[in-house]
Design a protein around this motif. Sequence first.
Motif, short mmCIF file in Angstrom:
data_model
loop_
_atom_site.label_atom_id
_atom_site.label_comp_id
_atom_site.label_asym_id
_atom_site.label_seq_id
_atom_site.Cartn_x
_atom_site.Cartn_y
_atom_site.Cartn_z
N VAL A 66 -4.68 -6.86 -14.38
CA VAL A 66 -3.27 -6.77 -14.76
C VAL A 66 -3.16 -6.11 -16.13
CG1 VAL A 66 -1.14 -8.04 -15.22
CG2 VAL A 66 -2.71 -8.83 -13.43
N LEU A 67 -2.52 -4.96 -16.16
CA LEU A 67 -2.34 -4.23 -17.41
C LEU A 67 -0.99 -4.52 -18.04
CD1 LEU A 67 -3.80 -0.76 -16.35
CD2 LEU A 67 -4.98 -2.67 -17.48
N PHE A 68 0.00 -4.82 -17.19
CA PHE A 68 1.32 -5.12 -17.72
C PHE A 68 2.04 -6.00 -16.71
CE2 PHE A 68 5.86 -4.38 -18.06
CZ PHE A 68 6.09 -4.55 -19.41
N ARG A 69 2.76 -6.96 -17.20
CA ARG A 69 3.56 -7.85 -16.36
C ARG A 69 4.78 -8.26 -17.17
NH1 ARG A 69 0.10 -12.40 -14.14
NH2 ARG A 69 -0.43 -10.86 -12.52
N ASN A 70 5.98 -8.03 -16.66
CA ASN A 70 7.18 -8.32 -17.45
C ASN A 70 7.44 -9.83 -17.49
OD1 ASN A 70 8.11 -8.81 -14.87
ND2 ASN A 70 10.00 -7.62 -15.10
N ASP A 71 8.32 -10.22 -18.39
CA ASP A 71 8.57 -11.64 -18.62
C ASP A 71 9.23 -12.34 -17.43
OD1 ASP A 71 7.51 -11.28 -21.11
OD2 ASP A 71 9.47 -10.95 -22.09
N ARG A 72 9.91 -11.59 -16.61
CA ARG A 72 10.64 -12.21 -15.49
C ARG A 72 9.70 -12.82 -14.47
NH1 ARG A 72 15.70 -12.52 -14.04
NH2 ARG A 72 16.31 -12.70 -11.83
N LEU A 73 8.47 -12.33 -14.42
CA LEU A 73 7.51 -12.89 -13.48
C LEU A 73 6.96 -14.24 -13.95
CD1 LEU A 73 5.48 -9.74 -12.35
CD2 LEU A 73 6.85 -11.24 -10.89
N HIS A 74 7.09 -14.52 -15.24
CA HIS A 74 6.59 -15.80 -15.78
C HIS A 74 5.13 -16.04 -15.39
CE1 HIS A 74 10.66 -16.76 -16.99
NE2 HIS A 74 11.08 -16.58 -15.73
N GLY A 75 4.33 -14.97 -15.47
CA GLY A 75 2.90 -15.09 -15.20
C GLY A 75 2.52 -15.11 -13.74
N MET A 76 3.48 -14.98 -12.83
CA MET A 76 3.17 -15.01 -11.40
C MET A 76 2.67 -13.65 -10.92
SD MET A 76 6.37 -17.22 -9.86
CE MET A 76 7.58 -16.05 -10.47
N ASP A 77 1.85 -13.66 -9.88
CA ASP A 77 1.38 -12.42 -9.28
C ASP A 77 2.50 -11.81 -8.45
OD1 ASP A 77 -1.11 -12.66 -10.36
OD2 ASP A 77 -1.94 -13.73 -8.62
N LEU A 78 2.51 -10.50 -8.43
CA LEU A 78 3.48 -9.78 -7.61
C LEU A 78 2.71 -9.06 -6.49
CD1 LEU A 78 6.41 -8.99 -7.20
CD2 LEU A 78 6.04 -7.02 -8.70
N GLY A 79 2.31 -9.82 -5.51
CA GLY A 79 1.62 -9.23 -4.36
C GLY A 79 0.13 -9.42 -4.36
N GLY A 80 -0.49 -10.03 -5.36
CA GLY A 80 -1.91 -10.30 -5.34
C GLY A 80 -2.75 -9.07 -5.61
N ALA A 81 -4.02 -9.10 -5.15
CA ALA A 81 -4.95 -8.00 -5.39
C ALA A 81 -4.47 -6.74 -4.67
CB ALA A 81 -6.34 -8.39 -4.89
N PRO A 82 -4.76 -5.57 -5.24
CA PRO A 82 -4.32 -4.32 -4.61
C PRO A 82 -4.98 -4.12 -3.25
CG PRO A 82 -4.99 -3.95 -6.89
CD PRO A 82 -5.45 -5.32 -6.53
N ALA A 83 -4.21 -3.64 -2.30
CA ALA A 83 -4.75 -3.31 -0.99
C ALA A 83 -5.38 -1.92 -1.04
CB ALA A 83 -3.63 -3.34 0.06
N LEU A 84 -6.16 -1.62 -0.03
CA LEU A 84 -6.85 -0.34 0.01
C LEU A 84 -5.83 0.79 0.06
CD1 LEU A 84 -9.56 1.14 0.21
CD2 LEU A 84 -9.37 0.98 2.71
N ARG A 85 -5.94 1.72 -0.88
CA ARG A 85 -5.07 2.88 -0.98
C ARG A 85 -3.59 2.50 -1.05
NH1 ARG A 85 -7.14 7.64 -0.40
NH2 ARG A 85 -5.15 8.54 0.32
N GLU A 86 -3.32 1.37 -1.66
CA GLU A 86 -1.93 0.93 -1.81
C GLU A 86 -1.21 1.87 -2.76
OE1 GLU A 86 0.64 -2.89 -3.56
OE2 GLU A 86 -1.52 -3.06 -3.22
N GLY A 87 -0.12 2.43 -2.31
CA GLY A 87 0.71 3.33 -3.13
C GLY A 87 0.08 4.66 -3.44
N ALA A 88 -1.07 4.97 -2.82
CA ALA A 88 -1.73 6.24 -3.11
C ALA A 88 -0.94 7.41 -2.55
CB ALA A 88 -3.15 6.23 -2.54
N VAL A 89 -0.32 7.19 -1.43
CA VAL A 89 0.48 8.23 -0.79
C VAL A 89 1.91 7.73 -0.68
CG1 VAL A 89 0.79 9.67 1.24
CG2 VAL A 89 -1.53 9.04 0.51
N GLY A 90 2.80 8.33 -1.42
CA GLY A 90 4.20 7.94 -1.36
C GLY A 90 4.44 6.58 -1.95
N TYR A 91 5.45 5.90 -1.43
CA TYR A 91 5.85 4.59 -1.93
C TYR A 91 5.72 3.57 -0.78
CZ TYR A 91 7.91 7.28 -5.73
OH TYR A 91 8.10 8.15 -6.78
N LYS A 92 5.01 2.51 -1.07
CA LYS A 92 4.81 1.46 -0.08
C LYS A 92 5.71 0.28 -0.41
CE LYS A 92 1.46 -1.77 1.84
NZ LYS A 92 0.07 -2.31 1.76
N SER A 93 6.53 -0.12 0.55
CA SER A 93 7.45 -1.25 0.33
C SER A 93 7.09 -2.39 1.28
CB SER A 93 8.90 -0.81 0.57
OG SER A 93 9.08 -0.39 1.92
#
Length: 471
Positions: A95-122
């Motif tokens: 984690v390089l940056f996490r805003n205060d609204r998350l209050h230390g919570m993960d936003l989706g956990g560990a990165p998936a393989l090639r997550e967001g590499a092509v376009g935008y993944k929602s």
Amino acid sequence: MRSRPTYIRDRLTLWYVGIFGIVLAIYICFACALEYRQLGDQLHHAEIEDIETVEALLYFAPDGRLLLQDDYHSHPESKLLLDRYMEVLSPDGQVLFRNDRLHGMDLGGAPALREGAVGYKSAEIRLPDGTSVLAISHVHLLLGKPLLIRLAYSTEAIRRSLLEFVGLLLLAMPAALIAAGFAGFRVAGKALNPLEQMARQTEQITARRLNERIPVDNPKDEFGHMARVLNGLLTRLGESFEKLQHFTSDVSHELRTPLAAMRSVGEVGLQADHSSEKYRDIIGSMLEEVARLTAMIDTLLTIAHADSGEVKLHRTVFPLNDLVHESVAIVGVLAEDKKQIILVAEQSRISVSADRNFLRMAVINLLDNAVKYSPPGSTIRLRLSDGNPNSDRTRFAELAIEDEGPGIPDDKASRVFDRFYRVDEGRARDAGGAGLGLAIAKWAVEAHGGTVGVMPRSPNGSIFSIRLPAA
């Protein structure tokens, strides 16, 4: 027991309201799904714009930390970004940056393989605190280093907007159903008006007015078809009622004659003293009239059973030749008394599938009619032949009975098979007939799928013919 509306108009209205309500409910569900999808698409595009804004604001501090530029808070979209969940990860999941609204919570956990590499993944995910968010991921290169930026929006606003939308639709639904019910009631009433008019007109038709008919406005629609069916029924009822009136009149006339004869004979016998031989003649005359009455009543019962459909045919396959010879043997006694000759000409042996008793009765009645009205010493000819097959190659058996009687005028030939009809009233009564024999013969032949008819014979006499399907 379930209560059910009495009137068809009410039932049609309820059906209309029910179907309209179901269609309206399906429409609301479809509209809500479409609204939810549109709101989701708007949220998705807003997140893409926010990620692009964040990418422009991210930078590395001298100590290597990932920060946002100071003018982030003065950016026009900064207030919107502060309401979003955001974190930035390195390719290895740090984690390089996490805003205060998350209050230390993960936003989706560990990165998936090639997550967001092509376009935008929602993806729609749920945070550890139970908040449902729509997250979007995208890989961004900053100073040659790949960064996985995750940005999420809370879907609470979508649900709130959707609930408001559903509430507005449901609020309008009762008014729509009431309007639909009113319109359905009016439409059903207008559609059933022709039926009510037909009912009123039919109620006015009595036994004395069976000649009246229901007007047919449009013969091509359902009400026109119903009117035509009712008119056909009235026509058949009128014909049956007329036949019943004639039948009642004829029966009364036929019964009055022998009863009057018996009364006359009885009164004559009581006017004076007679010898035993004379009384014996009087009683014999009365018994003759009783026998005639009994035969006529038995015949009427047979016709009544035939009309009501109670007569059951017991079909068997047998040669028609044998039945003709049996009938000639029975009627031959009457022919001998008048010194008549009965000749039978056979081309071939033909079998039929029929009820032997009823068919024999028909042949005997026609033979008896020929014997009665042919003069003494005359010849009665019977011709049995194999009829020409018709277009569908069905074989027929034909029996023709020729007599040498006075014949039947052409204008009366179509009525000789009617009940109680006599060509010569006085001559037929002297012969002992009641005018029912030919009617029974016609019924018996037609019950077996055959036809019976009469035609003149040259120079005098008549030819009665029976045509039956061969077995």
